[in-house]
Write an enzyme that holds these catalytic residues in place. Structure first.
Site, PDB file in Angstrom:
ATOM      1  N   SER A 387       0.716  -1.148  -0.058  1.00 29.19           N
ATOM      2  CA  SER A 387       0.198   0.140  -0.003  1.00 29.19           C
ATOM      3  C   SER A 387       0.788   1.241  -0.058  1.00 29.19           C
ATOM      4  O   SER A 387       1.786   1.445  -0.918  1.00 29.19           O
ATOM      5  CB  SER A 387      -0.861  -0.142   1.117  1.00 29.19           C
ATOM      6  OG  SER A 387      -1.825   0.819   1.255  1.00 29.19           O
ATOM      7  N   ASP A 451      -7.901  -4.668  -6.314  1.00 30.25           N
ATOM      8  CA  ASP A 451      -7.626  -3.686  -5.157  1.00 30.25           C
ATOM      9  C   ASP A 451      -7.729  -2.307  -5.908  1.00 30.25           C
ATOM     10  O   ASP A 451      -7.221  -1.937  -6.877  1.00 30.25           O
ATOM     11  CB  ASP A 451      -6.108  -3.986  -5.166  1.00 30.25           C
ATOM     12  CG  ASP A 451      -5.502  -3.294  -4.014  1.00 30.25           C
ATOM     13  OD1 ASP A 451      -6.101  -2.307  -3.250  1.00 30.25           O
ATOM     14  OD2 ASP A 451      -4.307  -3.669  -3.490  1.00 30.25           O
ATOM     15  N   HIS A 544      -7.680  -5.083  -0.885  1.00 29.62           N
ATOM     16  CA  HIS A 544      -6.519  -4.611  -0.695  1.00 29.62           C
ATOM     17  C   HIS A 544      -5.894  -5.165   0.420  1.00 29.62           C
ATOM     18  O   HIS A 544      -4.650  -5.140   0.709  1.00 29.62           O
ATOM     19  CB  HIS A 544      -6.757  -3.228  -0.469  1.00 29.62           C
ATOM     20  CG  HIS A 544      -5.565  -2.462  -0.070  1.00 29.62           C
ATOM     21  ND1 HIS A 544      -4.376  -2.067  -1.355  1.00 29.62           N
ATOM     22  CD2 HIS A 544      -4.981  -1.530   1.057  1.00 29.62           C
ATOM     23  CE1 HIS A 544      -3.320  -1.648  -0.718  1.00 29.62           C
ATOM     24  NE2 HIS A 544      -3.588  -1.062   0.753  1.00 29.62           N
TER      25      HIS A 544
END
Length: 566
Positions: A387, A451, A544
């Site tokens: 991320s 995602d 995610h």
């Protein structure tokens, strides 16, 4: 990249920014800042409904009035999305923080007491175990979503490949080396934990050497909001040094606000870079745009701020006090640095108060990396993150190249990022690829299915943020495809809506069956299943989760792309 307490999202001093903007004009700086807090609801309505550019400009700040006006017109919808989403995040900042505290506490309360039934029994017997933050038993929300801590096949990197795989004159490391990929995603997931948990797992589970956990200063957010840790495969004569940056925390409003930020700073000869990520690395502060120039364009300057005390000579307890000149071998008391600070003061160089800054991520990690590479002569290093951590992972070596740290870069094994947002424009991509693609690719961006975060910030025909580097894309069957960019690059395309929701249903069914079809190590707990249910409404959020990235690495088909060589 986060801490548990925050002051304000993008809470820079607006008045200070305005004054610095005027000074910046004509100085050669080029930047654009989106400030949701500057305009009101009326401005937002007029910009949204009436396409009133003057109202849009109220939310923008830049190095040039023409640049601001052009951005308001050319990128209207993108800027509107950034403003609206970040205003919503700001409104829910405190509820998100409180929810995060509550979720963390109750998850750990159930975990430490043997789930709900055990908790009830302990209550009856007066033996309830109360969670204590920053201890080796306190697990993060991400850790509860996916509790796996063992490396691939339960073996360490060296056990999987043999001692020669990282040694001098060893064979080439291929993308088919699942153990190397696996330690990167597991380290990226582990970065969400506190220092005690990380140390315990690295030392006792992975049988490796824990070097240091860094809690780093973000001068714009005015808090320690960037976390990163370093490990070596061995304590002596190590072959591998791994640097792992923490990513977007689920209930951290500042992290999500940064992901949706459109603000950028242009580095001459390199390209436009996401301003929030630079701030997370400690390379500037948007309230004083000149600070980015001082950190990135090679000027001799200690930490830059509108305040004015040198911290390089006053290390704080338990951490290293780091400045851009921290690479020298002076003692930590800073006797050499104190003499330099007088010259800095006479040159008008700005400094920051010691109580505000203990260290920043870029300078702290670079300093330690240099010493580790000197200590371990045969070691290569790898940088990774999930991320937001992935964005910092690729920008770290980028700035090393910019600062002409050639000796360090010669020892780079590779950069693996997972679910990484976009960090800059095409020019930045060409710069990075020129240095990380020769003689073989060293930068790999892993994306799982739908995602949402890799689709941020938004990218269209007129927008500047672009992905680059080799994309390893995994669909919901964990089949790998080598692509230039993931499908549905902006996530919001109408023709993808129905497939996204159908896929979310499939992912929920798959999660319920994984323990039976792939073995007990892939079984998902009730908390992970709950996230899958939430994913029925927000598919891009549940996709995610690092669990799917771990599964992608471990269940993905055989890889054939060469990564790097020695």
């Amino acid at each position: 990249m986060a801490t548990n307490s925050h002051n304000n999202i993008n809470n820079g001093d607006v008045s200070g920014s305005a004054s610095s903007t005027g000074a910046d004009r004509g100085s050669g700086l080029s930047y654009l800042i989106v400030r949701p807090e500057k305009g009101g609801i009326g401005d937002l309505y007029r910009y949204l409904v009436r396409a009133d550019m003057a109202s849009g400009v109220a939310f923008l700040e830049g190095s040039d009035e023409g640049l601001v006006s052009a951005a308001a017109a050319d990128h209207r919808w993108v800027i509107l999305v950034s403003i609206i989403v970040r205003k919503i995040i700001t409104f829910f900042r405190k509820p998100m923080e409180w929810t995060g505290y509550a979720v963390d506490f109750f998850l750990n309360l159930f975990f430490l007491n043997g789930n709900l039934f055990g908790l009830l029994c302990n209550l009856l017997h007066g033996k309830v175990v109360v969670p204590q933050r920053e201890t080796e038993s306190f697990i993060s929300t991400i850790g509860h979503l996916d509790g796996r801590v063992d490396l691939y096949n339960g073996q360490s990197l060296l056990q999987e490949n043999g001692d020669s795989v990282l040694g001098e004159g060893s064979r080439k490391v291929e993308m088919g080396n699942r153990a190397l990929m696996d330690i990167c995603i597991m380290a990226s997931k582990l970065a969400y934990e506190n220092a005690q948990v990380i140390r315990n797992i690295v030392v006792h589970q992975w049988k490796m050497h824990f070097v240091k956990f860094y809690n780093c200063w973000n001068d714009f957010e005015k808090e320690m909001s960037t976390q990163v840790f370093i490990l070596c495969d061995k304590s002596e004569d190590a072959n591998l040094i791994l640097i792992s940056f923490r990513g977007t925390e689920p209930f951290d409003a500042d992290d999500w606000s940064t992901d949706f930020d459109y603000s950028w700073y242009e580095i001459p000869g390199l390209g436009k870079v996401h301003m929030g990520f630079l701030e997370a690395l400690g390379l500037g502060n948007r309230t004083d745009a000149v600070s980015f120039q001082n950190h990135l364009e090679g000027k001799d300057m200690r930490f830059n701020s509108s305040n004015g005390v040198d911290v390089s000579t006053i290390p704080s307890e338990g951490t290293e006090s780091v400045s851009p000149n921290a690479d020298s071998d002076t003692d930590q008391g800073g006797r050499d640095r104190s003499s330099n600070s007088e010259g800095a003061a006479s040159a008008g160089i700005k400094k920051i108060p010691p109580e505000m800054v203990e260290m920043t991520a870029y300078y702290g990690v670079k300093s330690k990396l240099k010493s580790l590479l000197k200590e371990h002569k045969n070691a290569k290093f790898i940088v990774t993150g999930h991320s937001l951590g992935g964005a910092l992972a690729i920008l770290f070596p980028t700035v090393l190249v910019l600062h002409e740290e050639e000796e360090i870069m010669q020892r780079l094994l590779g950069v693996y990022t997972f679910g990484q947002p976009r960090v800059g424009n095409k020019e930045l991509g060409r710069f990075i690829e020129a240095h990380l693609d020769y003689p073989v690719p060293k930068y790999f961006r892993v994306v799982y299915c739908n995602d949402l975060v890799p689709r941020l910030p938004y990218d269209n025909k007129t927008f500047l943020y672009k992905h680059f580097g080799a994309c390893l894309y995994y669909d919901s069957l964990y089949i790998e495809k080598n692509m230039d960019e993931e499908p549905n690059r902006n996530y919001f395309g109408m023709r993808y809506v129905i497939p996204e929701y159908l896929n979310a249903i499939w992912e929920l069914i798959r999660a319920l069956a994984m323990g039976y079809t792939h073995g007990p190590q892939y079984k998902e707990g009730w908390f992970s299943i709950l996230l899958r249910v939430i994913g029925l409404a927000l598919p891009g959020i549940s996709a995610h989760c690092p669990a799917d990235y771990v599964n992608s690495v471990r269940l993905g088909r055989e890889r054939t792309m060469q990564m790097s060589s020695f």
